[in-house]
Design an enzyme around this catalytic site. Structure first.
Site, mmCIF file in Angstrom:
data_model
loop_
_atom_site.group_PDB
_atom_site.id
_atom_site.type_symbol
_atom_site.label_atom_id
_atom_site.label_comp_id
_atom_site.label_asym_id
_atom_site.label_seq_id
_atom_site.Cartn_x
_atom_site.Cartn_y
_atom_site.Cartn_z
ATOM 1 N N GLU A 189 0.834 -1.196 0.000
ATOM 2 C CA GLU A 189 0.000 0.000 0.000
ATOM 3 C C GLU A 189 0.875 1.256 0.000
ATOM 4 O OE1 GLU A 189 -3.837 -1.445 2.636
ATOM 5 O OE2 GLU A 189 -2.092 -0.710 3.724
ATOM 6 N N CYS A 190 0.630 2.144 -0.933
ATOM 7 C CA CYS A 190 1.198 3.491 -0.965
ATOM 8 C C CYS A 190 2.729 3.487 -0.844
ATOM 9 C CB CYS A 190 0.551 4.364 0.107
ATOM 10 S SG CYS A 190 0.728 6.135 -0.203
#
EC number: 6.3.5.11
Length: 460
Positions: free
Chosen positions: A332-333
């Site tokens: 994620e991210c």
């Protein structure tokens, strides 16, 4: 059966009114006085939640009406509050600010879900009697709101405080539970995504200074009494994770260091409940990684540590080899940024793991901010095909390509920007990565599918 849970929600008229400072001050003060404080943060947030957990001495959970049903919120709150002397919930934005004109997903909606008294922090800069009008309006604006008191922030002196108190006492029935003076600057350093991470320096002295301020300027007994006056919570809700925990059958690594540390505690617990033994790893250490069956890369600040990550070539090469081997990797991210070819910031380019033939470029302004809603449009190890996923994004970097072949994506964005135009979730082998963050309690099946994919890899 009665369930008495002393609880208070700290809200503001808008962002920047001082509710985070007050929340941290109260959590730290009550904690060091020997009370067990259960901290909560309304909305999607890692940084404020981390500080609240540090101030309280207990992990902080996020409560979000966009992600979670009322039943899930009540269950999470109840089970995290058990055994606590006081539950402190920090709101977000303005008290009534939500996703539409009706205030859906607002702090006031959360207060009604939890039947929690509200303490309103108000910035009183260059304002006296008008404060009473604002308080009166807030108290009467929505039926069912229990406005238990106000804290007046950024007061200028004794005369200012005297006029404020008399105005509020004369025109409203809302107690004044403290008045804070102006302080020169935020006692906790800030940068592009909010408060600076406690992972990078010891913030204990800052939190103690805030607690000292609270004990000098706030009515601590009155605040405690307001929390204790919260109505009975009612019958115990269902457990957060139903059923008995599965037998441990796989090892899933997760990077948790100063570069990557954005993990909702429930995400890690969900993996454990589904049968994973979790192994903490680092991108910044030279220590070799143990054998694992799956890998979770959360968000964080890889841009701050770009040179250190790039210099740790052995770990980056190992990451690329793990992905090529078919190891299930969910990122994620910030974790996604590490898996790309390069991270560009302040005119420099730093080589990353190179799993995906794209780069990320750090920008001075947010490139994605807010709630997301995505549809799974490609088979993958983590989300059921055709499912709808609610999440959030908050990133200053932009995904850029040099014209290399497009990598397949698994998520079509119905709300939010993602990593490509209208899409997110780059998919290669069993690696899925993008800007979208999820909360496990809002995505049923994610943890079970992750563990099942890790078991398949282990048995292969």
């Amino acid at each position: 059966m009665k369930n008495s849970i002393p609880r208070i929600i700290l809200a503001g008229l808008s962002g920047g009114t001082g509710k985070t400072i007050v929340s941290l001050a109260l959590a730290r003060s009550f904690s060091r006085a020997g009370k067990r404080v259960a901290p909560f943060k309304k909305g999607p947030d890692y940084i404020d939640a981390q500080w609240l957990g540090l101030a309280a001495g207990n992990p902080c959970s996020n409560l979000d009406p966009f992600f979670h049903s009322a039943e899930t919120i009540r269950s999470l709150f109840f089970h995290r509050s058990r055994g606590a002397d006081l539950s402190v919930i920090e709101g977000n934005r303005g008290l009534f600010d939500g996703m539409d004109e009706h205030g859906s997903c607002s702090t006031s909606e959360l207060a009604r879900m939890l039947d929690a008294p509200v303490l309103l922090a108000i910035d009183c800069t260059k304002m006296t009697r008008t404060t009473a009008a604002i308080i009166k309006g807030c108290a009467e604006f929505e039926p069912g709101l229990n406005l238990a008191g106000v804290i007046l922030n950024r007061t200028a002196g004794e005369r200012h405080r005297s006029v404020l108190r008399k105005s509020i006492e004369t025109h409203t029935g809302v107690p004044v539970l403290g008045m804070l003076p102006k302080i020169a600057s935020n006692p906790i350093p800030e940068r592009h995504m909010g408060l600076m991470s406690d992972q990078e320096y010891d913030g204990s002295s800052h939190l103690d200074a805030l607690a000292d301020m609270a004990e000098e300027w706030l009515d601590m007994d009155g605040i405690l009494a307001a929390a204790a006056a919260a109505p009975d919570f009612g019958p115990a809700p269902a457990p957060i994770f139903p059923g008995e925990p599965a037998e441990k059958k796989v090892r899933i690594g997760y990077v948790h260091d100063a570069a990557l540390w954005f993990y909702y505690p429930e995400n890690l617990e969900a993996l454990e409940h589904a049968g994973a033994e979790l192994v903490r790893l680092s991108l910044l250490s030279g220590d070799p990684w143990p054998e694992i069956d799956g890998l979770y890369l959360g968000g964080g600040f890889p841009e701050v540590f770009a040179s250190e990550i790039a210099a740790n070539r052995a770990v980056l090469d190992h990451l690329k080899a793990l992905s090529a081997s078919g190891l299930p990797i969910y990122a994620e991210c910030g974790g996604f940024m590490v898996l790309c070819d390069a991270l560009e910031i302040h005119g420099g380019s730093y080589a990353m793991a190179g799993v995906f033939p794209v780069s990320t470029s750090f920008c001075p302004r947010p490139q994605g901010l807010g709630y997301t809603e995505a549809e799974t449009v490609r088979e993958n190890p983590f989300f059921e095909f055709g499912s709808r996923i609610r999440g959030h994004e908050f990133h200053y970097s932009l995904c850029v390509s040099d014209g290399a072949p497009v990598v397949p994506t698994a998520l079509a964005m119905h709300r939010g920007k993602g990593s490509a135009i209208g899409f997110d979730g780059f998919l290669k082998d069993n690696t899925l990565a993008g800007y979208n963050h999820i909360h496990a309690l809002a995505v049923p099946g994610w943890s079970q599918r992750f563990v099942a994919a890790a078991a398949r890899f282990k048995n292969s």
